[in-house]
Write an enzyme that holds these catalytic residues in place. Sequence first.
Site, short mmCIF file in Angstrom:
data_model
loop_
_atom_site.label_atom_id
_atom_site.label_comp_id
_atom_site.label_asym_id
_atom_site.label_seq_id
_atom_site.Cartn_x
_atom_site.Cartn_y
_atom_site.Cartn_z
N GLY A 41 37.37 -10.46 64.74
CA GLY A 41 36.81 -10.62 66.09
C GLY A 41 35.40 -10.08 66.16
N ALA A 42 34.73 -10.05 65.02
CA ALA A 42 33.39 -9.43 64.93
C ALA A 42 32.34 -10.22 65.70
CB ALA A 42 32.99 -9.32 63.46
N THR A 43 32.58 -11.50 65.96
CA THR A 43 31.59 -12.27 66.74
C THR A 43 31.78 -12.07 68.24
OG1 THR A 43 33.08 -14.16 66.51
CG2 THR A 43 31.19 -14.09 65.03
N GLY A 44 32.78 -11.30 68.62
CA GLY A 44 33.02 -11.03 70.04
C GLY A 44 32.21 -9.83 70.52
N ARG A 45 32.37 -9.53 71.83
CA ARG A 45 31.53 -8.48 72.43
C ARG A 45 31.90 -7.10 71.91
NH1 ARG A 45 32.62 -11.30 78.08
NH2 ARG A 45 34.48 -11.75 76.85
N LEU A 46 33.17 -6.75 71.95
CA LEU A 46 33.54 -5.44 71.39
C LEU A 46 33.40 -5.46 69.87
CD1 LEU A 46 34.65 -2.58 71.71
CD2 LEU A 46 36.94 -3.53 71.42
N GLY A 47 33.80 -6.57 69.26
CA GLY A 47 33.76 -6.67 67.79
C GLY A 47 32.37 -6.40 67.23
N LYS A 80 50.90 -6.47 74.01
CA LYS A 80 50.35 -5.33 73.26
C LYS A 80 51.48 -4.41 72.81
CE LYS A 80 45.73 -5.39 75.29
NZ LYS A 80 44.64 -4.68 75.92
N ARG A 106 52.59 -3.25 69.03
CA ARG A 106 52.81 -1.84 68.64
C ARG A 106 54.14 -1.68 67.91
NH1 ARG A 106 51.16 2.80 73.00
NH2 ARG A 106 48.97 2.24 73.23
N1 LIG Z 1 39.13 -2.22 78.81
C1 LIG Z 1 38.53 -3.29 79.28
O1 LIG Z 1 37.98 -3.26 80.41
C2 LIG Z 1 38.46 -4.53 78.45
C3 LIG Z 1 37.78 -5.68 78.93
C4 LIG Z 1 37.70 -6.80 78.08
C5 LIG Z 1 38.32 -6.78 76.82
N2 LIG Z 1 39.00 -5.64 76.42
C6 LIG Z 1 39.65 -5.58 75.08
O2 LIG Z 1 38.63 -5.66 74.07
C7 LIG Z 1 39.12 -6.39 72.94
C8 LIG Z 1 38.12 -7.48 72.57
O3 LIG Z 1 37.79 -8.22 73.71
P1 LIG Z 1 36.37 -8.94 73.86
O4 LIG Z 1 36.21 -9.24 75.32
O5 LIG Z 1 35.30 -8.18 73.16
O6 LIG Z 1 36.64 -10.29 73.07
P2 LIG Z 1 35.68 -11.59 72.93
O7 LIG Z 1 34.26 -11.24 73.26
O8 LIG Z 1 36.32 -12.71 73.70
O9 LIG Z 1 35.75 -11.89 71.36
C9 LIG Z 1 36.91 -12.35 70.78
C10 LIG Z 1 36.74 -12.39 69.27
O10 LIG Z 1 38.00 -12.77 68.69
C11 LIG Z 1 37.75 -13.82 67.77
N3 LIG Z 1 38.93 -14.67 67.60
C12 LIG Z 1 39.58 -15.36 68.55
N4 LIG Z 1 40.61 -16.04 67.99
C13 LIG Z 1 40.60 -15.76 66.67
C14 LIG Z 1 41.38 -16.16 65.56
N5 LIG Z 1 42.42 -17.01 65.71
N6 LIG Z 1 41.08 -15.68 64.33
C15 LIG Z 1 40.04 -14.81 64.17
N7 LIG Z 1 39.25 -14.40 65.18
C16 LIG Z 1 39.52 -14.87 66.41
C17 LIG Z 1 36.57 -14.58 68.37
O11 LIG Z 1 35.99 -15.39 67.38
P3 LIG Z 1 35.12 -16.73 67.73
O12 LIG Z 1 33.71 -16.24 67.96
O13 LIG Z 1 35.27 -17.54 66.51
O14 LIG Z 1 35.75 -17.35 68.95
C18 LIG Z 1 35.71 -13.42 68.79
O15 LIG Z 1 35.02 -12.89 67.68
C19 LIG Z 1 40.52 -6.86 73.30
O16 LIG Z 1 41.45 -5.96 72.73
C20 LIG Z 1 40.57 -6.76 74.83
O17 LIG Z 1 41.87 -6.46 75.33
C21 LIG Z 1 39.06 -4.54 77.20
#
Ligand SMILES: NC(=O)c1ccc[n+]([C@@H]2O[C@H](COP(=O)([O-])OP(=O)(O)OC[C@H]3O[C@@H](n4cnc5c(N)ncnc54)[C@H](OP(=O)(O)O)[C@@H]3O)[C@@H](O)[C@H]2O)c1
Length: 310
Positions: A16-22, A137, A141
């Site tokens: 998930g490295a291309t994502g925001r937290l990643g 989740k 776990r």
């Molecule tokens: N505490 C809070 O307020 C809060 C808010 C938001 C999120 N979170 C948590 O933060 C974490 C990450 O969320 P995020 O919002 O940063 O996510 P995000 O920006 O939507 O990024 C998701 C990442 O997962 C990858 N992905 C999706 N499907 C995949 C698959 N089948 N195989 C491999 N990679 C895959 C995506 O790749 P592509 O680029 O290829 O799509 C992208 O790199 C989650 O655990 C979420 O619960 C917490």
Amino acid sequence: MCEEARPRRSRVLVVGATGRLGGNLVSASLSAGHPTFALVRPHHLAVPESAPIRSLTDAGATLIKGSLDDYPSLVEAVRQMDVVICAVPTKKALEQKPLIRAIKEAGCVKRFIPAEFGLDPTKVQICGMDHGFYGKKIEIRRLIESEGIPHTYICCNLFMRYLLPSLVQPGLDAPPRDEVKIFGDGNTRGVFVKEADVAKFTICTIEDPRTLNKTLYLRPSGNVYSMNELVDLWEKKINKFLKKIHITEEQLLKNIQDAPLPLKMDLIFIYSTFIKGDQTYFEIDSRIEGTQLYPHVNYTTLNEYLDTLA
Ligand SMILES: NC(=O)c1ccc[n+]([C@@H]2O[C@H](COP(=O)([O-])OP(=O)(O)OC[C@H]3O[C@@H](n4cnc5c(N)ncnc54)[C@H](OP(=O)(O)O)[C@@H]3O)[C@@H](O)[C@H]2O)c1
């Protein structure tokens, strides 16, 4: 089994490295001196000049082609790693099952951090309204624990980018300047942490024996605010009193029922944080949370964050 002798610093794979937290996890891992690998889906590698790929490679991460849907790619990636961190969105939480299987098969991963990064799914009170959000989740776990995989769960409460830019006013994209909704009596406190800081604390845990098979809670003292305190702080920053509209618990529950997604989830998080919230459970020691365990980590306070919005 692992292919080579273990290097001195843990080798870290971020899924998930291309994502925001990643992306933040990759940066924090590299800053801490870990050889860092990003599992990237094939569609990204088809566009090597795209912004997400450039930012990973410019930072110094090594890209590995793979996907949670491609089991052989997971086994091959995981066999080279000491640490695996997953940051896929919650709607995909159950898709971590093949990753857990691959970690079990590889047998060399010393720490797995699954995609949690929110409220503690075993403690949050949402009265069954969350469409299985936390149930997934918890299922992950239980699988990790039954497979005997060394792990750490990160419970960081709310990201600052979520709800805070509108001062917890769903539907707005900036903080209010005339009137503001207060949920419940406004006295229950929530916790906000910047994603980059969540990533820094997460990386601190990966070689720390104190966090092995434990939950790390983040509750930085400068970031714990009730709605009343939040509004008070905002009013001081803009030098103006806002009209307060009080939304009772009953009204909020009705609004949740009537709201479409994704607004419904925003209201559920507000309910679980600002009405039913109590983020005071710490596990490693009954008093210790992340900022006490890692006092050297600088983090953005809520006050500093609101300055950027004023
Ligand atoms: N505490 C809070 O307020 C809060 C808010 C938001 C999120 N979170 C948590 O933060 C974490 C990450 O969320 P995020 O919002 O940063 O996510 P995000 O920006 O939507 O990024 C998701 C990442 O997962 C990858 N992905 C999706 N499907 C995949 C698959 N089948 N195989 C491999 N990679 C895959 C995506 O790749 P592509 O680029 O290829 O799509 C992208 O790199 C989650 O655990 C979420 O619960 C917490």
